[in-house]
Design a protein around this motif. Structure first.
Motif, PDB file in Angstrom:
ATOM      1  N   LYS A 155      17.426 -15.778 -14.367  1.00 25.52           N
ATOM      2  CA  LYS A 155      17.582 -16.712 -15.471  1.00 25.52           C
ATOM      3  C   LYS A 155      17.686 -18.127 -14.926  1.00 25.52           C
ATOM      4  CE  LYS A 155      20.334 -17.507 -19.647  1.00 25.52           C
ATOM      5  NZ  LYS A 155      21.519 -17.061 -20.425  1.00 25.52           N
ATOM      6  N   ALA A 156      16.925 -19.046 -15.509  1.00 22.44           N
ATOM      7  CA  ALA A 156      16.955 -20.446 -15.099  1.00 22.44           C
ATOM      8  C   ALA A 156      17.513 -21.279 -16.253  1.00 22.44           C
ATOM      9  CB  ALA A 156      15.557 -20.900 -14.697  1.00 22.44           C
ATOM     10  N   GLU A 157      17.012 -22.507 -16.400  1.00 28.48           N
ATOM     11  CA  GLU A 157      17.417 -23.350 -17.519  1.00 28.48           C
ATOM     12  C   GLU A 157      16.173 -23.716 -18.324  1.00 28.48           C
ATOM     13  OE1 GLU A 157      21.100 -25.848 -16.309  1.00 28.48           O
ATOM     14  OE2 GLU A 157      20.016 -25.488 -14.427  1.00 28.48           O
TER      15      GLU A 157
ATOM     16  N   ILE B  20      15.212 -24.589  -5.107  1.00 29.83           N
ATOM     17  CA  ILE B  20      15.512 -25.484  -6.214  1.00 29.83           C
ATOM     18  C   ILE B  20      14.487 -25.248  -7.324  1.00 29.83           C
ATOM     19  CG2 ILE B  20      15.590 -27.883  -6.988  1.00 29.83           C
ATOM     20  CD1 ILE B  20      17.940 -27.299  -5.276  1.00 29.83           C
ATOM     21  N   VAL B  21      14.985 -24.989  -8.515  1.00 34.06           N
ATOM     22  CA  VAL B  21      14.122 -24.850  -9.694  1.00 34.06           C
ATOM     23  C   VAL B  21      14.189 -26.155 -10.485  1.00 34.06           C
ATOM     24  CG1 VAL B  21      13.603 -23.528 -11.772  1.00 34.06           C
ATOM     25  CG2 VAL B  21      14.633 -22.390  -9.783  1.00 34.06           C
ATOM     26  N   ILE B  22      13.033 -26.768 -10.686  1.00 33.70           N
ATOM     27  CA  ILE B  22      12.968 -28.001 -11.477  1.00 33.70           C
ATOM     28  C   ILE B  22      12.754 -27.601 -12.928  1.00 33.70           C
ATOM     29  CG2 ILE B  22      11.670 -30.115 -11.914  1.00 33.70           C
ATOM     30  CD1 ILE B  22      11.469 -28.616  -8.481  1.00 33.70           C
ATOM     31  N   ASN B  23      13.819 -27.697 -13.726  1.00 36.87           N
ATOM     32  CA  ASN B  23      13.761 -27.386 -15.153  1.00 36.87           C
ATOM     33  C   ASN B  23      13.457 -28.677 -15.897  1.00 36.87           C
ATOM     34  OD1 ASN B  23      14.949 -24.508 -14.956  1.00 36.87           O
ATOM     35  ND2 ASN B  23      16.496 -25.757 -13.937  1.00 36.87           N
ATOM     36  N   ALA B  24      12.245 -28.810 -16.408  1.00 40.01           N
ATOM     37  CA  ALA B  24      11.809 -30.070 -17.012  1.00 40.01           C
ATOM     38  C   ALA B  24      12.619 -30.432 -18.242  1.00 40.01           C
ATOM     39  CB  ALA B  24      10.327 -29.979 -17.372  1.00 40.01           C
ATOM     40  N   GLY B  25      13.133 -29.410 -18.956  1.00 39.61           N
ATOM     41  CA  GLY B  25      13.866 -29.663 -20.192  1.00 39.61           C
ATOM     42  C   GLY B  25      12.921 -29.904 -21.352  1.00 39.61           C
ATOM     43  N   ASN B  26      13.496 -30.097 -22.523  1.00 39.36           N
ATOM     44  CA  ASN B  26      12.732 -30.460 -23.713  1.00 39.36           C
ATOM     45  C   ASN B  26      12.555 -31.968 -23.699  1.00 39.36           C
ATOM     46  OD1 ASN B  26      11.527 -30.751 -26.174  1.00 39.36           O
ATOM     47  ND2 ASN B  26      13.239 -30.004 -27.380  1.00 39.36           N
ATOM     48  N   PHE B  27      11.320 -32.433 -23.725  1.00 37.94           N
ATOM     49  CA  PHE B  27      11.021 -33.834 -23.469  1.00 37.94           C
ATOM     50  C   PHE B  27      11.823 -34.780 -24.360  1.00 37.94           C
ATOM     51  CE2 PHE B  27       8.131 -37.581 -23.885  1.00 37.94           C
ATOM     52  CZ  PHE B  27       8.360 -38.073 -22.626  1.00 37.94           C
TER      53      PHE B  27
ATOM     54  N   ASN C 145      16.843 -33.462 -21.410  1.00 36.98           N
ATOM     55  CA  ASN C 145      17.861 -32.567 -20.858  1.00 36.98           C
ATOM     56  C   ASN C 145      17.350 -31.751 -19.669  1.00 36.98           C
ATOM     57  OD1 ASN C 145      16.113 -31.031 -22.394  1.00 36.98           O
ATOM     58  ND2 ASN C 145      17.713 -29.893 -23.469  1.00 36.98           N
ATOM     59  N   GLY C 146      16.581 -32.389 -18.802  1.00 33.13           N
ATOM     60  CA  GLY C 146      16.129 -31.719 -17.597  1.00 33.13           C
ATOM     61  C   GLY C 146      17.293 -31.447 -16.648  1.00 33.13           C
ATOM     62  N   THR C 147      17.171 -30.395 -15.862  1.00 26.14           N
ATOM     63  CA  THR C 147      18.226 -30.005 -14.924  1.00 26.14           C
ATOM     64  C   THR C 147      17.607 -29.437 -13.656  1.00 26.14           C
ATOM     65  OG1 THR C 147      18.395 -27.795 -15.881  1.00 26.14           O
ATOM     66  CG2 THR C 147      19.919 -29.470 -16.740  1.00 26.14           C
ATOM     67  N   LEU C 148      18.436 -29.281 -12.640  1.00 31.33           N
ATOM     68  CA  LEU C 148      18.049 -28.592 -11.412  1.00 31.33           C
ATOM     69  C   LEU C 148      18.946 -27.379 -11.230  1.00 31.33           C
ATOM     70  CD1 LEU C 148      17.610 -31.623  -9.000  1.00 31.33           C
ATOM     71  CD2 LEU C 148      15.799 -30.322 -10.109  1.00 31.33           C
ATOM     72  N   SER C 149      18.328 -26.230 -10.971  1.00 27.49           N
ATOM     73  CA  SER C 149      19.064 -25.009 -10.633  1.00 27.49           C
ATOM     74  C   SER C 149      18.803 -24.685  -9.172  1.00 27.49           C
ATOM     75  CB  SER C 149      18.590 -23.821 -11.486  1.00 27.49           C
ATOM     76  OG  SER C 149      18.595 -24.121 -12.858  1.00 27.49           O
ATOM     77  N   LEU C 150      19.711 -23.919  -8.576  1.00 24.38           N
ATOM     78  CA  LEU C 150      19.493 -23.404  -7.221  1.00 24.38           C
ATOM     79  C   LEU C 150      19.629 -21.897  -7.264  1.00 24.38           C
ATOM     80  CD1 LEU C 150      19.120 -24.014  -4.141  1.00 24.38           C
ATOM     81  CD2 LEU C 150      21.611 -23.874  -3.970  1.00 24.38           C
TER      82      LEU C 150
ATOM     83  N   ILE D 195      12.882 -33.862 -15.967  1.00 22.76           N
ATOM     84  CA  ILE D 195      12.680 -33.956 -14.517  1.00 22.76           C
ATOM     85  C   ILE D 195      11.237 -33.586 -14.210  1.00 22.76           C
ATOM     86  CG2 ILE D 195      13.417 -33.175 -12.250  1.00 22.76           C
ATOM     87  CD1 ILE D 195      16.120 -32.589 -13.370  1.00 22.76           C
ATOM     88  N   SER D 196      10.512 -34.507 -13.585  1.00 27.71           N
ATOM     89  CA  SER D 196       9.096 -34.277 -13.285  1.00 27.71           C
ATOM     90  C   SER D 196       8.848 -33.868 -11.848  1.00 27.71           C
ATOM     91  CB  SER D 196       8.282 -35.531 -13.620  1.00 27.71           C
ATOM     92  OG  SER D 196       8.771 -36.657 -12.921  1.00 27.71           O
ATOM     93  N   GLY D 197       9.844 -34.025 -10.963  1.00 28.00           N
ATOM     94  CA  GLY D 197       9.622 -33.644  -9.578  1.00 28.00           C
ATOM     95  C   GLY D 197      10.880 -33.710  -8.741  1.00 28.00           C
ATOM     96  N   TYR D 198      10.845 -32.986  -7.609  1.00 30.10           N
ATOM     97  CA  TYR D 198      11.944 -33.011  -6.646  1.00 30.10           C
ATOM     98  C   TYR D 198      11.385 -32.668  -5.269  1.00 30.10           C
ATOM     99  CZ  TYR D 198      16.171 -31.850  -4.038  1.00 30.10           C
ATOM    100  OH  TYR D 198      17.153 -31.816  -3.088  1.00 30.10           O
ATOM    101  N   ALA D 199      11.893 -33.358  -4.252  1.00 27.72           N
ATOM    102  CA  ALA D 199      11.542 -33.033  -2.874  1.00 27.72           C
ATOM    103  C   ALA D 199      12.647 -33.544  -1.966  1.00 27.72           C
ATOM    104  CB  ALA D 199      10.200 -33.651  -2.476  1.00 27.72           C
ATOM    105  N   GLU D 200      12.624 -33.106  -0.708  1.00 25.51           N
ATOM    106  CA  GLU D 200      13.619 -33.530   0.259  1.00 25.51           C
ATOM    107  C   GLU D 200      12.953 -34.095   1.499  1.00 25.51           C
ATOM    108  OE1 GLU D 200      16.975 -30.197  -1.040  1.00 25.51           O
ATOM    109  OE2 GLU D 200      16.209 -30.217   1.018  1.00 25.51           O
ATOM    110  N   ALA D 201      13.570 -35.128   2.046  1.00 23.70           N
ATOM    111  CA  ALA D 201      13.160 -35.693   3.325  1.00 23.70           C
ATOM    112  C   ALA D 201      14.396 -35.752   4.202  1.00 23.70           C
ATOM    113  CB  ALA D 201      12.562 -37.086   3.142  1.00 23.70           C
TER     114      ALA D 201
END
Length: 370
Positions: free
Chosen positions: A358-360, A40-47, A51-56, A81-87
């Motif tokens: 290429k990401a976002e 998972i790529v955490i694309n923060a976006g332009n603050f 417009n933050g997104t998640l790519s895989l 998007i400032s963070g992502y994790a899985e439990a």
């Protein structure tokens, strides 16, 4: 206004200078579905665009799926998007909106990315990072509401305890202002901070969800990670420090030396074998329109001195690093600007370039699915 907005002008100018050859990268292959494997790529976006997104992206090729939350839920995340994790089977998305009172947490099914629950800003403000501490519980650092330029970190930071059985925040543990990085070692979570000038690392017991103790280390400690010998590395007060997690004491301190006095280190990350730390050294060149310049370096955790002389990678990455524990590859985010797609560069542990994908907008952090 939040602190990241203040840095965009400088960061954008500097990163533009380092991205001239990424435009020739091949286009990604077919999208990935479902979302059980990959990175998972955490694309923060332009603050200010929220417009933050998640790519895989695939571990083994340049296959990518974009904006997967919007694709599966038919609505955007509506924030950076400032963070992502899985439990276990749930994914936790931290959303930081430029408008006060619009921050939130999205909880999704980790395999399908369908929304499970949404926690509103009334429960979380300025979430920064998240880690699971069990299959049913996660810790989230948060700044709380920010102030003005004279006192930006107006409130104490906290660690929010997220119960993933009820999908609710059940407790907030007060820690130092600007709460940011956090790493779990055994039954303890060590918490650092950013920008506020605080000089302690807070230690939380995951069994009681209570502050255990604090460790005096120096200003703005950033938690790097645990090395192969079980020692915890941080960067604080302009120095690298090695902490004994058992005794909660600083065992050694060393500086990073460089022939360029204007250079400063950042973006530390531990290697997969926990014997190496990767980091950047950079500066803003006043003689060249304040363009950010620098390279990527590394040092062995057994070293007695750290000298930033020979780059590990002769390139500066502004988007942050991640290390895949399965492959050992170093992932680096390249941000051409905050108005266009960025790239993820992958390197072998010896620094050999594998490829780029290429990401976002603003690929800044990574989560490696297991």
């Amino acid at each position: 206004m939040k602190i990241r907005f203040l840095l965009i002008t400088f960061l954008t100018a500097g990163i533009l200078a380092s991205c001239d050859n990424s435009k020739n990268d091949p286009e990604p292959e077919e999208p990935i579905e479902p979302y059980d494997l990959g990175v998972i790529v955490i694309n923060a976006g332009n603050f200010t665009d929220n417009n933050g997104t998640l790519s895989l992206i695939s571990r083994s090729n340049q296959t990518a799926s974009y904006d997967i939350f919007q694709k599966e839920n038919l609505r955007s995340i509506s924030g950076g998007i400032s963070g992502y994790a899985e439990a276990k089977d749930k994914g936790i998305i931290l959303v930081d909106n430029s408008t006060a009172g619009q921050d939130l947490i999205e909880i999704v099914d980790a395999g399908t990315f369908k929304s499970v629950a949404t926690i509103p800003s009334s429960e979380i403000e300025n979430p920064r990072n998240v880690i699971p501490v069990s299959d049913t519980k996660a810790y989230i650092t948060a700044w709380d509401a920010t102030g003005d330029f004279s006192n930006f970190y107006a409130n104490p930071g906290y660690v929010a305890v997220l119960d993933l059985t009820s999908n609710q925040i059940i407790k907030k543990i007060e820690v130092q202002n600007g709460a940011e990085t956090l790493v779990k070692v055994g039954d303890d979570v060590f918490v650092g901070n950013t920008g506020s000038g605080q000089t302690i690392v807070s230690v939380i017991d995951v069994n009681t969800d209570a502050l255990n103790t604090t460790i005096e280390v120096g200003a703005n400690p950033s938690i790097i990670g645990e090395d192969a010998s079980g020692k915890l590395w941080i960067y604080a007060g302009g120095q690298l420090q090695k902490i004994n997690p058992s005794s909660k004491s600083v065992e050694s301190t060393m500086s990073i030396t460089s022939s360029n006095a204007e250079m400063s280190p950042s973006s530390f990350v531990m290697s997969a074998d926990k014997n190496t730390v990767y980091y950047t050294m950079s500066f803003y060149d006043a003689a060249d329109n304040w363009i950010q310049k620098g390279e990527t370096f590394s040092f062995n955790t057994s070293a007695s001195t750290v000298e930033a002389t020979t780059p590990f990678i002769d390139r500066l990455f502004g988007g942050g690093f991640g290390v895949d524990s399965e492959t050992g590859y170093l992932y680096a985010g390249l941000i051409p600007s905050y108005k266009q797609a960025g790239y993820v560069f992958r390197y072998m542990p010896n620094g050999t370039l594998v490829d780029s994908v290429k990401a976002e907008i603003a690929p800044s952090k990574f989560y490696f699915k297991k």
